[in-house]
Design an enzyme around this catalytic site. Structure first.
Site, mmCIF file in Angstrom:
data_model
loop_
_atom_site.group_PDB
_atom_site.id
_atom_site.type_symbol
_atom_site.label_atom_id
_atom_site.label_comp_id
_atom_site.label_asym_id
_atom_site.label_seq_id
_atom_site.Cartn_x
_atom_site.Cartn_y
_atom_site.Cartn_z
ATOM 1 N N GLU A 149 -31.669 -50.700 -13.575
ATOM 2 C CA GLU A 149 -31.822 -49.233 -13.786
ATOM 3 C C GLU A 149 -32.144 -48.370 -12.734
ATOM 4 O O GLU A 149 -32.261 -47.089 -12.641
ATOM 5 C CB GLU A 149 -33.079 -49.338 -15.035
ATOM 6 C CG GLU A 149 -34.436 -49.548 -14.580
ATOM 7 C CD GLU A 149 -35.522 -48.984 -15.617
ATOM 8 O OE1 GLU A 149 -35.954 -48.063 -15.635
ATOM 9 O OE2 GLU A 149 -35.841 -50.399 -16.349
ATOM 10 N N ASP A 167 -28.447 -56.970 -8.987
ATOM 11 C CA ASP A 167 -28.380 -57.229 -10.537
ATOM 12 C C ASP A 167 -26.743 -58.052 -10.842
ATOM 13 O O ASP A 167 -26.008 -57.601 -10.324
ATOM 14 C CB ASP A 167 -28.397 -55.894 -11.087
ATOM 15 C CG ASP A 167 -28.859 -55.956 -12.664
ATOM 16 O OD1 ASP A 167 -29.978 -55.600 -12.995
ATOM 17 O OD2 ASP A 167 -27.820 -56.323 -13.431
ATOM 18 N N ASP A 189 -25.224 -62.627 -9.523
ATOM 19 C CA ASP A 189 -26.288 -63.630 -9.851
ATOM 20 C C ASP A 189 -27.324 -63.692 -8.766
ATOM 21 O O ASP A 189 -26.936 -64.007 -7.652
ATOM 22 C CB ASP A 189 -25.774 -64.921 -10.367
ATOM 23 C CG ASP A 189 -26.912 -65.785 -10.661
ATOM 24 O OD1 ASP A 189 -28.053 -65.235 -11.023
ATOM 25 O OD2 ASP A 189 -26.478 -66.867 -10.872
ATOM 26 N N ALA A 190 -28.477 -63.139 -8.953
ATOM 27 C CA ALA A 190 -29.565 -63.329 -8.133
ATOM 28 C C ALA A 190 -29.954 -64.617 -7.466
ATOM 29 O O ALA A 190 -30.243 -64.704 -6.370
ATOM 30 C CB ALA A 190 -31.074 -62.640 -8.668
ATOM 31 N N ASP A 209 -37.702 -58.371 -11.388
ATOM 32 C CA ASP A 209 -37.670 -57.151 -12.283
ATOM 33 C C ASP A 209 -36.512 -57.668 -13.423
ATOM 34 O O ASP A 209 -35.408 -56.952 -13.371
ATOM 35 C CB ASP A 209 -37.135 -55.824 -11.745
ATOM 36 C CG ASP A 209 -37.265 -54.671 -12.530
ATOM 37 O OD1 ASP A 209 -37.921 -54.844 -13.398
ATOM 38 O OD2 ASP A 209 -36.926 -53.631 -12.298
#
Length: 374
Positions: free
Chosen positions: A128, A148, A179-180, A197
């Protein structure tokens, strides 16, 4: 009988809508407010907190502003009377316009202020843009990397959450869609701060593997510079909800890092106290005065919630939660994860198509007004 009251509700099977006639007294009992007129139509969003608990809030005329489904998650932006624009993912509130600053200030600033000289930050998730927005307030930072997995969520938020548009276009922001876990694995870069987060760990959601011991130990920790700090959101931390995932996330991180600090704050739109966990292999020792001084020196602009005294207070758990943290034995693994109530898109797809199960004590004290973890 009363007028029709329209509900948008998330029941684990996506956003649906239904209307039914209710007795006016029942309407008043449901909405919990005696200023709602009985003879007017009201739209409400209903989120299931648990099998026996739901959280409803009134919508403005526009109701659902936008909604969509990505490969990973279901997304909606609601227009609520009490909390303004509200971002929902997989039927769960992620942030609300009027109070998201509490969550994001608590997530970002304590770790950055505890670090002597943070220059590089890696944010896992954060689609976001609010976490990046808060991090970019720090003058010492050279680079903020936000990773993200969901391009659609990022695009959705970039379009509709106007408060973060400046952050998305900031020259210090490095936005990566991946993908982190995979991104950290392949990266040659190290960071002073790594931030989780992430969405809550729900069964079938994309994030639960990023709460496991193996991820923290083998992938995340090696990407921290000496003295680096890891911080993550850790789910509900209320008197009745802290055992869902908060104590388990804390205990899992405690297996990997030497110094671990849990802290919490009340988020009105979440209808609960929320928890975060901060960890490092170097001790934390910062008092309220030093934190306030660093806020003044390092941060461009004002914080609306966090100051030194508030952080010291947030890191003091009540007796019940403290004992639960001390006595927790569960450690997150891929095979033994805990989930908050709800389901992700992947689980729903597995149920529909049959492609299988998608997911096969330190003490903290204050000394002379400073906070220490040992």
């Amino acid at each position: 009988m009363g007028e029709a009251v329209e509900f948008y509700h998330a029941n684990g099977n996506g956003f649906s809508k239904f209307s039914e006639k209710l007795d006016p007294k029942a309407v008043l009992l449901l909405n919990g407010s005696n200023h709602i007129e009985r003879d007017t139509d009201s739209s409400w969003y209903e989120e299931t907190i648990d099998d026996d608990l739901k959280w409803s809030f009134a919508l403005n005329v526009n109701g659902v502003l936008h909604k969509g489904t990505s490969e990973y998650q279901e997304i909606a932006l609601l227009d609520t009377k009490r909390f303004g624009k509200v971002l929902m993912i997989d039927g769960k509130m992620q942030s609300a316009e009027v109070d998201e600053f509490i969550y994001h200030e608590c997530l970002i600033h304590p770790a950055l202020l505890c670090h002597p000289k943070p220059e590089r930050v890696f944010i896992m998730g954060g689609g976001e843009g609010s976490a990046a927005r808060e991090a970019l307030k720090h003058k010492l930072l050279d680079k903020v990397t936000m990773c993200d997995i969901d391009q659609e969520v990022v695009d959705f938020c970039r379009r509709h959450l106007t408060v973060n548009q400046e952050a998305f276009s900031h020259h210090k922001l490095n936005l990566i869609i991946n993908d982190a876990k995979a991104e950290l694995e392949k990266s040659c870069e190290k960071f002073d701060i790594i931030v989780g987060d992430l969405a809550d760990p729900v069964e079938g959601g994309p994030c639960y593997q990023l709460y496991t011991k193996s991820f923290y130990d083998k992938i995340l920790k090696p990407k921290l510079n000496h003295g680096g700090i890891f911080v993550t959101q850790a789910g509900p931390a209320g008197i009745f909800t802290h055992k869902e995932v908060f104590t388990s996330i804390y205990n899992t991180i405690k297996q990997v890092f030497k110094y671990v600090v849990p802290y919490a704050a009340h988020i009105p739109s979440f209808a609960d106290t929320w928890g975060w966990v901060m960890a490092s292999d170097e001790p934390f020792s910062i008092n309220a005065e030093k934190m306030d001084r660093r806020i003044e020196e390092r941060i461009d602009g004002e914080l609306n919630y966090l100051n030194g005294a508030q952080f010291m207070s947030s890191a003091t758990m009540n007796k019940t939660v403290s004992l639960s943290l001390l006595n927790e034995t569960h450690v997150y693994t891929e095979e033994d994860a805990r989930f908050v109530h709800g389901h992700g898109v992947a689980l729903l797809k597995s149920q529909e198509t049959g492609w299988g199960n998608c997911c096969t004590a330190k003490k903290e004290v204050k000394k002379n007004g400073s906070f220490y973890s040992y």
